[in-house]
Design an enzyme around this catalytic site. Structure first.
Site, PDB file in Angstrom:
ATOM      1  N   GLY A 220       0.709  -1.758  -0.250  1.00 16.25           N
ATOM      2  CA  GLY A 220       0.005   0.274  -0.110  1.00 16.25           C
ATOM      3  C   GLY A 220       0.008   0.852   0.071  1.00 16.25           C
ATOM      4  N   ASP A 383      11.104   0.137 -20.633  1.00 19.84           N
ATOM      5  CA  ASP A 383      10.899  -0.821 -19.764  1.00 19.84           C
ATOM      6  C   ASP A 383      11.060  -1.559 -20.898  1.00 19.84           C
ATOM      7  OD1 ASP A 383      10.949  -3.460 -17.772  1.00 19.84           O
ATOM      8  OD2 ASP A 383       8.784  -3.836 -18.857  1.00 19.84           O
ATOM      9  N   GLU A 409      16.406   0.846 -20.977  1.00 21.60           N
ATOM     10  CA  GLU A 409      16.987  -0.040 -20.041  1.00 21.60           C
ATOM     11  C   GLU A 409      17.860  -0.648 -21.151  1.00 21.60           C
ATOM     12  OE1 GLU A 409      15.207  -4.041 -17.172  1.00 21.60           O
ATOM     13  OE2 GLU A 409      13.923  -3.388 -18.869  1.00 21.60           O
ATOM     14  N   ASP A 475      15.156  -5.244 -10.182  1.00 18.74           N
ATOM     15  CA  ASP A 475      15.668  -6.379 -10.903  1.00 18.74           C
ATOM     16  C   ASP A 475      17.020  -7.240 -10.577  1.00 18.74           C
ATOM     17  OD1 ASP A 475      13.344  -5.795 -13.050  1.00 18.74           O
ATOM     18  OD2 ASP A 475      14.329  -5.058 -13.540  1.00 18.74           O
TER      19      ASP A 475
END
Length: 615
Positions: A220, A383, A409, A475
């Site tokens: 959240g 991305d 990326e 990542d």
């Protein structure tokens, strides 16, 4: 069936030609070390008699393979791996003063000059049209050639003497690229929104803040929480915030987008994004959004329409189907079973967009314009950019403009993209990995310098100014885990990163000692109740030093070493800043050091370090 040749009139920036005549497929992709093995950035034209040109390949050793309809590979008869191997050698000296990687004037007072030479060259020196001092000179070894760098105090015409032969034969070269200190701290704070800070009332069904995340955990964290923490972020010297995706999605990472025009409700919605951008700008901070344009979710309206209507769907050509099976594929394709459509790395829940379709490119451009004009965002991180058809980025540069931030990326040195007109910045894991390898003693300081020279030859000094330089991210395991829990080495890694031109990136929580392994453990909640104050204070101090000395722009990295220490220096027009790293217990710490990191105050240990400035 496949033939290759290296051509081109320029002896340094070469052209790889690939003839794919005779292979029948819907798509043929070239996936190589020059395009980070991207699935779709280089698409071969199968028309008979027409060779495909891949431009901007500099000398070196490369390998690539050819994917047939994404999931199968053409077998190269000459290699058991099925990959093609190319070695491009430099056979004569090369220097072009029009390119910033070969010649740049820094702050009008320093020249950074490089000349590439064959490995057989023995002696290389520089002549100048007027008397100026040589500050630093060093030769580095690349795969198929060498490069010699000269850093000169002053600006003048210059020439080289290579094994007794003057180059050029007459006259002098003159640098044309000018790189100036821009006065910005150029520090980026990378936030995974669900895990940074939660503001407002409790939301039913959320995981308890601070517990170990699973792949399906929602904690959240929201945009209002980020806005409330702007003073904290600003104290770190940050002038860029990069947010992982914020668009409507069913996942916590939001890399499978359902609606690009909707800010996810759990993050707070559109009003909260506007407030975050407004307050960030008031504090001199730019906002960068993560754009997921390589693929969508299977719940994206265009894909749902294709599943419902098949080839009759007006969106059928927004995707790439290889057979007439219009069902969503669950999981990741393997063992010969793959989705009927192209995807992100075989994941059925992430169908790949067809960027060869102008309608798709138009849609993505309109999405970006929406967030620029409606919310005032300052740029984008793309991305899986290395897998997106390159024409999209050429159109983006023309239509969105290079005054916005565009970070693509990439997990390699993207030679193909940087020497064309499609990319201007990327996620520079190559630099971060080189820093980590040096600190972990996988490479020597000389080898570290060799890598940096390769990076500059690919990027150019002008594009290096806007690189997103990273050590870790959502990542990767966190830098603290990579360095086996050694916080002193984490400080060293970030200190080296902060010396480099470009945008030094902090992955949220690194600055307070947050640990984490592989995904999803690298996406832990920010530990607001257990901050390592020593780490935090170090990052605040480091940010102030970076700002005071303009370390983010217009400088050159030099190296040296002796029996007791390694030295990495940032040379600028007005001053130099050096990291001295202990090799054993004999290195002394000066009283005037900008910062000192010692594990034991009584003695020096290997990899202790200090930072010092000099005129």
């Amino acid at each position: 069936m496949i033939s290759t040749a290296v051509k081109g009139s320029d002896p340094f920036f070469r052209v790889l030609e690939i003839d794919a005549s005779g292979i029948k497929a819907k798509t043929l992709y070239v996936e190589g070390t020059f395009n980070c093995n991207g699935e779709g950035s280089i698409v071969l034209d199968q028309n008979a008699g027409r060779a495909n040109r891949i431009e901007g390949i500099i000398p070196g050793r490369y390998e690539f393979r050819i994917a047939i309809d994404q999931y199968r590979y053409f077998r190269c008869a000459g290699a058991k791996s099925g990959k093609f191997h190319i070695s491009i050698w430099l056979n004569s000296a090369y220097h072009n003063p029009e390119f910033s990687q070969f010649a740049s004037i820094l702050d009008g007072r320093i020249m950074d000059i490089r000349v590439a030479v064959p490995r057989s060259a023995v002696s290389i020196d520089i002549l100048t049209e007027s008397s100026i001092k040589k500050i630093f000179a060093r030769r580095s070894s690349q795969d198929t050639f060498d490069v010699v760098e000269f850093v000169m105090a002053g600006v003048a015409g210059y020439a080289f003497v290579i094994d007794g032969v003057r180059y050029p034969e007459e006259g002098f070269f003159h640098a044309s690229s000018r790189v100036n200190s821009d006065g910005r701290t150029k520090i980026m704070y990378h936030i995974f929104p669900d895990r940074f800070y939660r503001s407002g009332q409790e939301v039913p069904g959320l995981s308890r803040w601070g517990t170990r995340p699973s792949r399906d955990s929602f904690f959240g964290g929201n945009l209002e929480g980020i806005r409330e923490k702007i003073p904290y972020i600003s104290d770190l010297g940050v002038d860029h915030i990069y947010l992982n995706p914020i668009f409507k999605s069913r996942s916590n990472h939001r890399y499978d987008v359902d609606d690009y025009y909707a800010v996810d409700d759990l993050l707070g919605g559109e009003a909260d994004l506007k407030n975050l951008v407004q307050d960030s700008h008031a504090n001199g901070i730019r906002i960068i959004l993560d754009m997921v344009f390589n693929h969508t979710s299977t719940n994206f309206p265009a894909f749902r329409d294709v599943l419902k209507n098949g080839k009759s769907s007006r969106y059928y050509n927004w995707y790439i189907f290889h057979r007439d099976s219009f069902e969503a594929f669950n999981g990741r394709g393997k063992n010969g079973k793959f989705p009927a459509y192209e995807t992100f790395m075989g994941y059925g829940g992430m169908p790949k967009l067809n960027h060869r379709n102008p309608e798709v490119r138009r849609y993505c451009l309109d999405v970006m314009k929406h967030y620029i004009y409606e919310f005032g965002v300052d740029g984008f991180r793309y991305d899986v950019a290395h897998s997106i058809y390159s024409e999209f980025f050429r159109e983006t540069m023309q239509e969105i403009g290079k005054d916005k931030i565009h970070v693509c990326e990439a997990w390699c040195l993207p030679t193909y993209f940087l020497n064309g007109d499609s990319w201007i910045s990327y996620t520079n894991y190559f630099l971060g990995g080189s820093i980590i390898d040096f600190i972990m003693e996988k490479i020597t300081l000389d080898e570290f310098y060799d890598r940096i020279q390769r990076m500059i030859l690919v990027n150019g000094l002008d594009k290096q100014q806007i690189m997103m330089n990273v050590l870790d991210s959502h990542d990767t395991p966190r830098i603290l885990r990579i360095l086996h829990g050694d916080k002193s080495k984490v400080k060293l890694a970030y200190t080296i990163l902060y010396l480099f031109d470009g945008i030094a990136t902090i992955y949220y929580g690194d600055e307070v000692g947050l640990d984490g392994g592989k995904d999803p453990d690298d996406r832990r909640c920010f530990p607001w109740d257990s901050i390592d104050e020593d780490m935090h204070d170090f990052f605040v101090n480091l940010g102030q030093i970076r700002k005071r000395f303009n370390l983010g722009s217009a400088g050159v990295i030099a190296i040296s070493e002796d029996e007791v220490s390694f030295k990495i220096t940032k040379i600028k027009a007005e001053h130099s800043v050096s990291i001295h790293i202990a090799r054993d217990d004999r290195m002394k710490f000066p009283d005037d050091a900008l910062l000192k990191v010692k594990r034991n105050v009584q003695k020096t240990s290997p990899w202790d370090f200090y930072l010092v400035s000099s005129k």
